[in-house]
Design a protein around this motif. Structure first.
Motif, short mmCIF file in Angstrom:
data_model
loop_
_atom_site.label_atom_id
_atom_site.label_comp_id
_atom_site.label_asym_id
_atom_site.label_seq_id
_atom_site.Cartn_x
_atom_site.Cartn_y
_atom_site.Cartn_z
N ASN A 57 0.86 -1.18 0.00
CA ASN A 57 0.00 0.00 0.00
C ASN A 57 0.90 1.24 0.00
OD1 ASN A 57 -1.70 2.11 0.62
ND2 ASN A 57 -2.85 0.96 2.19
N PRO A 58 0.72 2.17 -0.99
CA PRO A 58 1.58 3.37 -1.04
C PRO A 58 1.54 4.18 0.26
CG PRO A 58 0.14 3.25 -2.97
CD PRO A 58 -0.28 2.13 -2.07
N VAL A 116 -0.43 7.24 12.11
CA VAL A 116 0.25 5.94 12.25
C VAL A 116 -0.33 5.17 13.44
CG1 VAL A 116 2.50 4.85 12.71
CG2 VAL A 116 2.35 6.85 11.19
N ILE A 117 -0.72 5.92 14.48
CA ILE A 117 -1.27 5.28 15.68
C ILE A 117 -2.70 4.80 15.45
CG2 ILE A 117 -1.90 5.65 18.11
CD1 ILE A 117 0.32 7.74 18.27
N SER A 118 -3.47 5.61 14.74
CA SER A 118 -4.91 5.34 14.70
C SER A 118 -5.33 4.42 13.56
CB SER A 118 -5.70 6.64 14.65
OG SER A 118 -5.23 7.45 13.61
N LYS A 119 -4.47 4.17 12.56
CA LYS A 119 -4.91 3.30 11.45
C LYS A 119 -4.95 1.85 11.92
CE LYS A 119 -0.34 2.55 9.38
NZ LYS A 119 0.50 2.67 8.19
N PRO A 120 -5.76 1.01 11.27
CA PRO A 120 -5.82 -0.40 11.67
C PRO A 120 -4.48 -1.09 11.39
CG PRO A 120 -7.54 0.13 10.04
CD PRO A 120 -6.65 1.32 10.13
N GLU A 164 -3.89 -6.42 -0.44
CA GLU A 164 -4.78 -5.27 -0.32
C GLU A 164 -5.88 -5.57 0.70
OE1 GLU A 164 -6.07 -3.81 -4.12
OE2 GLU A 164 -7.44 -2.39 -3.16
N GLY A 165 -6.10 -4.60 1.59
CA GLY A 165 -7.19 -4.73 2.54
C GLY A 165 -6.89 -5.63 3.73
N GLN A 166 -5.66 -6.19 3.79
CA GLN A 166 -5.31 -7.07 4.91
C GLN A 166 -5.23 -6.26 6.20
OE1 GLN A 166 -1.27 -8.38 5.10
NE2 GLN A 166 -1.75 -10.23 6.27
N THR A 167 -5.81 -6.79 7.26
CA THR A 167 -5.57 -6.22 8.59
C THR A 167 -5.21 -7.36 9.54
OG1 THR A 167 -7.85 -6.44 9.37
CG2 THR A 167 -7.29 -4.37 8.26
N ASP A 168 -4.39 -7.03 10.55
CA ASP A 168 -3.99 -8.05 11.53
C ASP A 168 -5.22 -8.63 12.20
OD1 ASP A 168 -1.54 -7.05 10.88
OD2 ASP A 168 -0.98 -6.43 12.92
N GLU A 169 -6.11 -7.73 12.62
CA GLU A 169 -7.26 -8.18 13.41
C GLU A 169 -8.21 -9.02 12.58
OE1 GLU A 169 -8.60 -4.49 15.21
OE2 GLU A 169 -7.09 -4.65 16.80
#
Lengths: 276, 285
Positions: free
Chosen positions: A71-72, A184-188, A195-200
């Motif tokens: 992700n850019p 940086v703190i508030s993004k998932p 694309e669209g991967q999140t840890d949670e």
């Protein structure tokens, strides 16, 4: 549980201790410089701020290591962090290296591609370590270490890890204390492997849930049954316990077959800081 | 008398380097007027030794002790080291030296072996808690965990201890609560206060500084006066040299005001303890 309570942190004390840890342990190994990868995420941001405090921003080698699938925004956030910490940011695009390797691996899946990227980043950082006489700083927090949410010989490979005894929520508190930029703190949180991967999303539970459960199991030594009795869902507790047990191998070195009377890791056990 | 709490950060498993650090520290303390310098636990070797413990051990008649005896001509000193004793036993020991003489050796009685501690693996436990006479009064030595158990301090109290010297290497643990210090530091402060006021003695507690194996030693060495008042405190985590006045008159005044020792009843304690132990030894099922 909608909003589980998570462990606190004395951020003043933690900063003092972690800065000293990086400076003193690097010095013991004969280093005055540190190198780390800046992913644009919160963990590497906190590590970068701590490293800058420990050895001075001019002695921190920070690298963004994107590839074509990144992700850019990750690189933008890496720049934001470097600039806020006063660190120069180098960029090494891993697309050619990754594509070269992936071309000879049969039918790479997203999971395997993620591991390849994590290990190419490791190769790059350890090369810079030797070239720049800078020790590699790890960025795996306690939640990730216990869940096994990291790549063996990839992002789990470092010389010094200042975050390994901090729960994810404590990393967040420390990030605020250190002045890590808010976006940086508030993004998932995301490993940014597709694309669209999140840890949670990948873990199936939130970091706050993991922190609440793990801190009670690990720090307070409560039993899984006690947590269920306290209102945590059985499925959540079981899933977390299973991950902790299954991933123990990632937290230890390889097993050595014992033959002699004095085997490395058993009878031959010396401190790493031996004679320093 | 002025004492110095030598809150040093020794090198791990490097006795020659640490001997040099001791010498430099004693010079500095003596130049500042200190008659007694208290070093931390295992000050000659560092703490997290693991299998290196026997390799850094010294003997009471070895060259390192000779060097320490020489140093003790500048100021009395309490130092910590791995002691190699006959029979292949190794102790986590503290020595008190003054005027070129070795006056006393205390071998750590309580060896923590839980969590990050692994002392019984490497050390044999000491079996005595004794006071000894010095030009500063009656002195007793304790090593770190000895201080957390009530027994050793009580035994020193019953021997009319004037100056309780505690040598510690206490790893900082617990960063959740706030207040800018590890939780482990807060607990030990309560003990110094308590023992000082209970026995009307001075407590000189030196805790080491620095980092080993990712573990931060919390520093924060403390001296307590005979009414439980804190006389001095060292820096958190950083090396420091803390000077403190140890005033015999203050002990006399405190013991007149609160004569705990006069009213202490060690025979009652002994008798009841024997009863408790006898009952405990009897089979219950």
């Amino acid at each position: 549980m909608s909003s589980p309570s998570v462990p606190h942190l004395d951020t003043e004390l933690a900063t003092r201790v972690l800065v000293r840890f990086l400076r003193d342990e690097a010095a013991r190994a004969g280093f005055t410089r540190l190198v780390l990868g800046l992913s644009g995420g919160i963990d590497s941001a906190v590590a970068a701020f701590l490293a800058a405090h420990a050895v001075g921003p001019e002695n921190v080698v920070a690298l963004a290591l994107p590839w074509r699938g990144s992700n850019p925004q990750s690189l933008e956030h890496g720049r934001l962090v470097a600039s806020a910490a006063g660190i120069a940011l180098g960029v090494a695009d891993l697309t050619a290296a990754a594509d070269g390797l992936l071309a000879v691996l049969p039918a790479p899946t997203p999971h395997r591609t993620g591991n390849v990227l994590a290990r190419l980043r490791m190769v790059t950082l350890w090369d810079r370590s030797l070239a720049e006489r800078a020790l590699v700083v790890g960025t795996s927090n306690k939640t990730e270490l216990l869940l096994g949410y990291g790549t063996l010989h990839g992002d789990l490979a470092s010389a010094l890890n200042p975050l390994g005894d901090l729960w994810k929520c404590q990393v967040r508190a420390l990030a605020r204390h250190l002045g890590v930029p808010e976006p940086v703190i508030s993004k998932p949180p995301s490993a940014d492997l597709w694309e669209g991967q999140t840890d949670e999303g990948e873990l199936g539970f939130t970091y706050d849930q993991a922190d609440a459960v793990l801190s009670r199991l690990v720090d307070a030594r409560e039993t899984p049954n006690a947590l269920v009795a306290a209102g945590f869902h059985r499925e959540l507790v079981d899933a977390i316990v299973r991950r902790v047990v299954q991933n123990q191998y990632k937290r230890r070195g390889p097993l050595i077959a014992k033959l002699s009377r004095r085997t490395v890791g058993w009878e031959f056990r010396y401190p790493r800081d031996w004679a320093t | 008398m002025k004492a110095a709490l030598a809150q040093i950060a020794p090198r791990l498993a490097d006795v020659p380097a640490n001997l040099a650090l001791h010498a430099e520290t004693v010079h500095r303390a003596a130049a500042a007027g200190a008659g007694l310098v208290v070093f931390p636990e295992l000050s000659l070797s560092g703490y997290l030794l693991m299998e290196a413990a026997p390799e850094v051990a010294i003997t009471l008649d070895g060259p390192e002790m000779t060097r320490l005896r020489e140093l003790s001509r500048e100021a009395a000193l309490a130092v910590g080291f791995v002691e190699e004793a006959p029979g292949g036993r190794f102790f986590n020991s503290a020595a008190f030296l003054d005027g070129g003489e070795l006056l006393h050796v205390h071998r750590k009685v309580y060896l923590p072996s839980h969590g990050l501690f692994d002392e019984t693996r490497h050390f044999a436990a000491g079996d005595r808690v004794r006071c000894f006479d010095t030009r500063f009064g009656r002195v007793g030595l304790l090593v770190c965990r000895d201080f957390w158990h009530l027994g050793p301090a009580y035994l020193l109290g019953c021997q009319d201890v004037d100056v309780m010297c505690v040598l510690s290497a206490s790893p900082g643990r617990g960063a959740e609560s706030g207040g800018g210090r590890f939780e482990s530091v807060t607990s030990v402060a309560l003990l110094g206060d308590t023992y000082a006021r209970s026995f009307g003695c001075h407590v000189l507690h030196t805790n080491r500084a620095g980092v080993e194996e990712g573990v931060t030693f919390a520093g924060g060495s403390e001296a307590y006066g005979p009414s439980g008042e804190r006389l001095a405190r060292g820096a958190d985590e950083d090396p420091d040299l803390v000077l403190v006045d140890v005033d015999a008159d203050a002990r006399r005044a405190a013991r007149l005001r609160m004569p705990f020792l006069k009213e202490e009843r060690p025979h009652l304690i002994l008798r009841e303890l024997q009863r408790v132990l006898a009952e405990r030894a009897a089979p219950r099922y």
